[in-house]
Motif scaffolding. Structure first.
Motif, PDB file in Angstrom:
ATOM      1  N   HIS A   1      18.520  99.262  24.186  1.00  0.00           N
ATOM      2  CA  HIS A   1      19.000 100.513  23.620  1.00  0.00           C
ATOM      3  C   HIS A   1      20.167 100.249  22.682  1.00  0.00           C
ATOM      4  O   HIS A   1      21.213  99.753  23.113  1.00  0.00           O
ATOM      5  CB  HIS A   1      19.478 101.476  24.726  1.00  0.00           C
ATOM      6  N   THR A   2      19.990 100.532  21.412  1.00  0.00           N
ATOM      7  CA  THR A   2      21.094 100.566  20.454  1.00  0.00           C
ATOM      8  C   THR A   2      20.932 101.859  19.645  1.00  0.00           C
ATOM      9  O   THR A   2      19.962 102.607  19.834  1.00  0.00           O
ATOM     10  CB  THR A   2      21.066  99.354  19.498  1.00  0.00           C
ATOM     11  N   PHE A   3      21.868 102.098  18.750  1.00  0.00           N
ATOM     12  CA  PHE A   3      21.762 103.270  17.884  1.00  0.00           C
ATOM     13  C   PHE A   3      20.439 103.246  17.127  1.00  0.00           C
ATOM     14  O   PHE A   3      19.752 104.270  17.014  1.00  0.00           O
ATOM     15  CB  PHE A   3      22.944 103.288  16.907  1.00  0.00           C
ATOM     16  N   TRP A   4      20.052 102.069  16.622  1.00  0.00           N
ATOM     17  CA  TRP A   4      18.862 101.970  15.777  1.00  0.00           C
ATOM     18  C   TRP A   4      17.581 102.060  16.586  1.00  0.00           C
ATOM     19  O   TRP A   4      16.601 102.688  16.147  1.00  0.00           O
ATOM     20  CB  TRP A   4      18.896 100.674  14.968  1.00  0.00           C
ATOM     21  N   THR A   5      17.530 101.426  17.756  1.00  0.00           N
ATOM     22  CA  THR A   5      16.304 101.501  18.558  1.00  0.00           C
ATOM     23  C   THR A   5      16.033 102.938  19.001  1.00  0.00           C
ATOM     24  O   THR A   5      14.887 103.400  18.982  1.00  0.00           O
ATOM     25  CB  THR A   5      16.379 100.588  19.790  1.00  0.00           C
ATOM     26  N   ILE A   6      17.087 103.661  19.385  1.00  0.00           N
ATOM     27  CA  ILE A   6      16.900 105.038  19.845  1.00  0.00           C
ATOM     28  C   ILE A   6      16.558 105.957  18.676  1.00  0.00           C
ATOM     29  O   ILE A   6      15.663 106.797  18.781  1.00  0.00           O
ATOM     30  CB  ILE A   6      18.153 105.536  20.586  1.00  0.00           C
ATOM     31  N   LEU A   7      17.243 105.784  17.536  1.00  0.00           N
ATOM     32  CA  LEU A   7      16.991 106.657  16.392  1.00  0.00           C
ATOM     33  C   LEU A   7      15.601 106.412  15.802  1.00  0.00           C
ATOM     34  O   LEU A   7      14.814 107.349  15.623  1.00  0.00           O
ATOM     35  CB  LEU A   7      18.056 106.435  15.319  1.00  0.00           C
ATOM     36  N   ILE A   8      15.281 105.152  15.521  1.00  0.00           N
ATOM     37  CA  ILE A   8      14.002 104.831  14.874  1.00  0.00           C
ATOM     38  C   ILE A   8      12.848 104.941  15.873  1.00  0.00           C
ATOM     39  O   ILE A   8      11.860 105.648  15.645  1.00  0.00           O
ATOM     40  CB  ILE A   8      14.055 103.422  14.252  1.00  0.00           C
ATOM     41  N   GLY A   9      12.993 104.228  16.993  1.00  0.00           N
ATOM     42  CA  GLY A   9      11.922 104.265  17.994  1.00  0.00           C
ATOM     43  C   GLY A   9      11.707 105.663  18.544  1.00  0.00           C
ATOM     44  O   GLY A   9      10.566 106.113  18.716  1.00  0.00           O
ATOM     45  N   GLY A  10      12.817 106.371  18.826  1.00  0.00           N
ATOM     46  CA  GLY A  10      12.699 107.721  19.357  1.00  0.00           C
ATOM     47  C   GLY A  10      12.011 108.669  18.397  1.00  0.00           C
ATOM     48  O   GLY A  10      11.220 109.527  18.801  1.00  0.00           O
ATOM     49  N   THR A  11      12.295 108.521  17.103  1.00  0.00           N
ATOM     50  CA  THR A  11      11.656 109.382  16.104  1.00  0.00           C
ATOM     51  C   THR A  11      10.141 109.185  16.094  1.00  0.00           C
ATOM     52  O   THR A  11       9.369 110.152  16.073  1.00  0.00           O
ATOM     53  CB  THR A  11      12.217 109.093  14.698  1.00  0.00           C
ATOM     54  N   PHE A  12       9.701 107.934  16.133  1.00  0.00           N
ATOM     55  CA  PHE A  12       8.254 107.668  16.155  1.00  0.00           C
ATOM     56  C   PHE A  12       7.614 108.194  17.434  1.00  0.00           C
ATOM     57  O   PHE A  12       6.546 108.823  17.403  1.00  0.00           O
ATOM     58  CB  PHE A  12       7.997 106.165  16.018  1.00  0.00           C
TER      59      PHE A  12
ATOM     60  N   TYR B   1       7.704  89.373  23.225  1.00  0.00           N
ATOM     61  CA  TYR B   1       7.573  90.204  24.418  1.00  0.00           C
ATOM     62  C   TYR B   1       8.889  90.844  24.845  1.00  0.00           C
ATOM     63  O   TYR B   1       8.887  91.734  25.699  1.00  0.00           O
ATOM     64  CB  TYR B   1       7.020  89.379  25.586  1.00  0.00           C
ATOM     65  N   SER B   2      10.001  90.407  24.288  1.00  0.00           N
ATOM     66  CA  SER B   2      11.298  90.996  24.629  1.00  0.00           C
ATOM     67  C   SER B   2      11.695  92.118  23.677  1.00  0.00           C
ATOM     68  O   SER B   2      12.814  92.622  23.750  1.00  0.00           O
ATOM     69  CB  SER B   2      12.386  89.908  24.624  1.00  0.00           C
ATOM     70  N   LEU B   3      10.784  92.505  22.794  1.00  0.00           N
ATOM     71  CA  LEU B   3      11.046  93.610  21.879  1.00  0.00           C
ATOM     72  C   LEU B   3      11.383  94.869  22.681  1.00  0.00           C
ATOM     73  O   LEU B   3      10.797  95.129  23.731  1.00  0.00           O
ATOM     74  CB  LEU B   3       9.803  93.862  21.026  1.00  0.00           C
ATOM     75  N   SER B   4      12.349  95.657  22.199  1.00  0.00           N
ATOM     76  CA  SER B   4      12.711  96.898  22.879  1.00  0.00           C
ATOM     77  C   SER B   4      11.474  97.780  23.044  1.00  0.00           C
ATOM     78  O   SER B   4      10.678  97.937  22.120  1.00  0.00           O
ATOM     79  CB  SER B   4      13.772  97.650  22.076  1.00  0.00           C
ATOM     80  N   TYR B   5      11.326  98.346  24.242  1.00  0.00           N
ATOM     81  CA  TYR B   5      10.139  99.171  24.510  1.00  0.00           C
ATOM     82  C   TYR B   5      10.060 100.381  23.576  1.00  0.00           C
ATOM     83  O   TYR B   5       8.976 100.941  23.363  1.00  0.00           O
ATOM     84  CB  TYR B   5      10.141  99.638  25.974  1.00  0.00           C
ATOM     85  N   LEU B   6      11.177 100.785  22.983  1.00  0.00           N
ATOM     86  CA  LEU B   6      11.157 101.908  22.051  1.00  0.00           C
ATOM     87  C   LEU B   6      10.490 101.555  20.728  1.00  0.00           C
ATOM     88  O   LEU B   6      10.141 102.439  19.943  1.00  0.00           O
ATOM     89  CB  LEU B   6      12.587 102.398  21.793  1.00  0.00           C
ATOM     90  N   TYR B   7      10.324 100.267  20.465  1.00  0.00           N
ATOM     91  CA  TYR B   7       9.682  99.842  19.224  1.00  0.00           C
ATOM     92  C   TYR B   7       8.174  99.634  19.375  1.00  0.00           C
ATOM     93  O   TYR B   7       7.498  99.298  18.395  1.00  0.00           O
ATOM     94  CB  TYR B   7      10.318  98.548  18.721  1.00  0.00           C
TER      95      TYR B   7
END
Length: 623
Positions: free
Chosen positions: A243-254, A522-528
Motif C-alpha cells: 500500500h502506497t499513495f500510488w498503489t491505492i490511487l491507481i490500483g483502486g481506480t481500476f 509475484y510480489s507485485l502489490s495485489y492492487l495492481y
C-alpha cells in the motif's frame, strides 16, 4: 481496560441483540412482500429486472453503495487499518476518479442502448462468442464472491458472538432470495437503502462509544499517530509495496471502475433510472455515501487500535483470527447497552444481504438476457417467471458456495484475490470496445484471454510465494498490558517465540527455494492485479485488431464514446449558446439604438453647410 483481564468478561449475545438482528431481517423481507403486492400488474421481465426504468437518483445511489459495501467492508476494513495503517482512506480519491470515468465513458453508452445485461453490448460491439465468454466469467466471479461474502462474516461472528454459523448462512440466503424473487429490482434497491442506513448506524454506535471510552477523538488520533497508523503520504513508486499513495490511487481506480463501470449489478441500477440525468446523479450521490462508509470504517480501525494498542486480542489468544476483532470490540465496549451489539451485527449482515441480493438479481438478469432470450422463444410473462425462478436457483447456489467456502480453509483469501483479478481483463475488453473504433472481435477475444491468463498467473503465484515482509510491512502489535498471570505470560512468550522461530525457518527455506519471479513478479502489490489485466487486454487487443484488418472496420453508430456523451462538452455547448444569445441580444440593442438615432433629429448624423446657415440668418436680419 479492566475488561481485558479475562476473556470471559467480554459479553455474549443477549436476547435484545437477537431481537434487533431479527428485526432487520424481518424488515428486509417485508420490503420484498410490499413490492410483490405493489407490482402485481408487472407483466414482463424488464419490470422485474430493471424496475421499469422508473427509479430516481437517491435510492439508486444508496443501492449502488450497498452492492459492494459488504460485511467484508464492515469487518475487514477496520482490521486492515489496525494492522497496516490508515492509508486505505486514500481509496476516497480513487472513488472520485472512478465516478468520473464511469459516468462519462460507460454509463451514457449502456443507458443509450437500453440494455438489460451489460454483456449484450459485447455482442453488439464484437460477436456472440465474446458475449458468452464475458457472461460466463461474470457468473463464475459473482458466485465465488457471493459465497465468500455469506460465509466469511458468519464464521467471524459465530466464533465471537455465538450466533449459529449455518443458521446465519441459511437465513441470509433465504431472506435475500425471498425478497429478490417477490419484489425484483425495486425491492432490492429499497432494501439496500434500508441496509445502508443500518450499516452507518452500526458504525456510528461503535465510534461514539469508543470516543467516550477513550476520552475524545484527539486521544484516538494521538494513539494512532504514535503507533504509526497515520501513514497516509507514502509516495514510494515501487509497485512491489503493498500500500502506497500510488498503489491505492491507481490500483483502486481500476478496481472500483471494474466494479462500478461495467459490473452487471451496478449497470442494472443505472439503466433502471428514469433518465440519463438521474443515472449520472445517482453515481455522484453514491460518491458521498461511499465516502461516508469508508471514513467510518477507517476511523473504526483507529478506534480498534486505540483501545487495544497495548493488548492485542489476537496475539493474546482471545480471538482465533483477526477478522473477529471488530465483533470482539463491539461486545467489549457495548456490553452494558443491550441491543446495541445486535445493531452492529445487523450492520454487518446488512452488508451481506445487500451484496447477495444485488448478485442474485444481476445473475438472474444476465442469464435471462444472455442465455435464455436469444435462444428460446418465450413470452414476456414466461420470461418474468423465468427471472423469478432463476432468483430462487441462484440464491440456493450462493448458499451452496458458502458451504464450499467453509472447506477452502487457507485458500479463502486466495479465492477472494482470484475473483478480483477477473474484473481487470473484462474492464480492458469494454474499454477496448468503447474507446477504440479499430478494435475488432478477434482482438477483443484474444485480449480478454491473454489479460485473464496474465492476471491469474501473477495472482496465483503471489499465493504460492507470499510477498516478503518488506513489501507488506505489517505494523507492530503489543501485549505488554494484557495483565496476564506469570504462567500465562510465560506461556504466551514461549508460544510467540516458537511461532517466530517457525516463521523465520519457513522464510529461510523459502528464501533458498524462491525463484527469481517470487521477489519481483509475484510480489507485485495485489492492487495492481486489476490494472495489469486491463492494460494487457487493451494492448494485446489493439495489436491483434490492427494486424487482422481492424482499420477497415465499420461500426454502427452509438457503440463507441462520442463527444455529445461528455458532460464537459454539454457544458461547453450550453455556455456557447448563452454567449451567442448574449451577443445576438447586444446586436439587437445596437440596431434599435441606431434606428432611434436616425429618427431623432438631435442625434442624426447629418453634415450641415455653415454657409447656407449664415445666408438664411442674414436674410432674416434684412427683413
Amino acid at each position: 481496560m479492566e475488561n481485558l483481564e479475562n476473556p470471559a468478561n467480554v459479553a455474549s449475545f443477549t436476547a435484545w441483540d437477537y431481537v434487533v438482528f431479527t428485526l432487520m431481517l424481518v424488515i428486509s423481507a417485508a420490503i420484498g412482500v410490499y413490492y410483490a403486492f405493489a407490482q402485481r400488474g408487472q407483466r414482463n421481465s424488464r419490470d422485474f429486472l430493471v424496475g421499469g426504468r422508473s427509479m430516481t437518483a437517491v435510492p439508486v445511489a444508496l443501492s449502488l453503495t450497498a452492492s459492494f459495501m459488504s460485511a467484508i467492508t464492515v469487518l475487514g476494513t477496520p482490521v486492515e487499518v489496525y494492522c497496516y495503517g490508515a492509508s486505505f482512506i486514500l481509496t476516497c480519491l480513487s472513488f472520485i476518479l472512478m465516478v468520473g470515468i464511469s459516468s462519462e465513458l460507460f454509463l451514457p453508452i449502456f443507458y443509450r442502448l437500453g440494455i438489460t445485461s451489460t454483456y449484450e453490448y459485447l455482442e453488439m460491439r464484437f460477436n456472440k462468442a465474446t458475449r458468452l465468454f464475458g457472461t460466463m466469467l461474470f457468473i463464475i466471479q459473482t458466485l465465488l464472491y457471493t459465497g465468500l461474502v455469506i460465509y466469511a462474516p458468519a464464521l467471524a461472528l459465530n466464533q465471537v458472538t455465538g450466533i449459529d454459523l449455518w443458521g446465519a448462512v441459511i437465513s441470509t440466503g433465504v431472506v435475500c432470495t425471498f425478497y429478490c424473487t417477490l419484489g425484483g429490482l425495486k425491492a432490492v434497491v429499497w432494501t439496500d437503502v434500508f441496509q445502508v442506513l443500518i450499516m452507518l448506524t452500526g458504525f456510528l454506535a461503535v465510534i461514539i462509544q469508543c470516543v467516550l471510552v477513550q476520552g475524545g477523538v484527539s486521544v484516538i488520533i494521538s494513539d494512532s499517530t504514535q503507533g504509526g497508523r497515520i501513514n497516509l503520504w507514502d509516495f514510494d513508486p515501487n509497485p512491489l509495496r503493498r500500500h502506497t499513495f500510488w498503489t491505492i490511487l491507481i490500483g483502486g481506480t481500476f478496481i472500483w471502475t471494474s466494479a462500478y463501470g461495467i459490473n452487471q449489478a451496478q449497470v442494472q441500477r443505472y439503466v433502471s433510472c428514469r433518465s440519463l440525468l438521474h443515472a449520472k446523479m445517482s453515481l455522484y450521490v453514491n460518491l458521498l455515501s461511499l465516502w461516508a462508509i469508508n471514513l467510518c470504517s477507517v476511523f473504526c480501525g483507529l478506534c480498534l487500535y486505540s483501545v487495544y494498542k497495548n493488548c492485542d486480542p489476537w496475539m493474546a489468544k482471545k480471538v482465533s483470527s483477526q477478522d473477529q476483532l471488530m465483533p470482539y470490540l463491539v461486545l467489549d465496549i457495548l456490553r452494558d447497552y443491550p441491543g446495541v451489539p445486535g445493531l452492529f451485527v445487523a450492520a454487518a449482515y446488512s452488508g451481506t444481504l445487500s451484496t447477495v441480493s444485488s448478485s442474485v438479481n444481476a445473475l438472474a438478469a444476465v442469464t435471462v438476457a444472455d442465455l435464455i432470450r436469444p435462444y428460446f422463444s418465450l413470452s414476456e410473462q414466461q420470461l418474468s417467471w423465468a427471472s423469478k425462478g432463476l432468483s430462487v436457483f441462484y440464491g440456493a447456489v450462493c448458499i451452496g458456495m458458502a458451504g464450499l467456502a467453509s472447506l477452502m480453509g487457507g485458500l479463502l483469501q486466495a479465492a477472494i484475490s482470484i475473483v478480483g483479478t477477473i474484473g481487470g481483463p473484462l474492464l480492458g475488453l469494454f474499454t477496448l470496445g468503447i474507446l477504440f473504433p479499430c478494435a475488432n472481435s478477434k482482438g477483443g477475444l484474444v485480449g480478454l484471454v491473454i489479460g485473464l491468463v496474465t492476471s491469474l498467473w501473477v495472482c496465483i503465484g503471489s499465493q504460492i510465494y507470499h510477498p516478503p515482509p518488506e513489501s507488506t510491512r505489517p505494523l507492530a502489535l503489543e501485549t505488554h498490558d494484557c495483565n496476564f498471570s506469570m504462567a500465562e505470560n510465560a506461556l504466551l512468550n514461549l508460544t510467540y517465540s516458537k511461532q517466530m522461530d517457525h516463521i523465520n525457518s519457513d522464510q529461510q527455506e523459502q528464501a533458498l527455494d524462491r525463484p527469481f519471479l517470487a521477489d519481483n513478479w509475484y510480489s507485485l502489490s495485489y492492487l495492481y492485479f486489476c490494472p495489469m489485466g486491463t492494460i494487457v487486454a487493451i494492448v494485446v487487443g489493439l495489436i491483434v485488431s490492427l494486424l487482422s484488418g481492424g482499420r477497415r472496420l465499420k461500426l454502427e453508430p452509438g457503440l463507441t464514446v462520442i463527444k455529445e456523451d461528455l458532460t464537459f462538452y454539454k457544458i461547453y455547448k450550453i455556455l456557447k449558446q448563452r454567449v451567442r444569445a448574449s451577443a445576438d441580444k447586444l446586436d439587437l440593442v445596437g440596431e434599435k439604438e441606431k434606428k432611434s438615432g436616425e429618427t431623432n433629429l438631435a442625434f442624426c448624423d447629418v453634415e450641415l453647410d455653415i454657409t447656407k446657415i449664415h445666408h438664411i440668418e442674414f436674410s432674416r436680419v434684412l427683413k
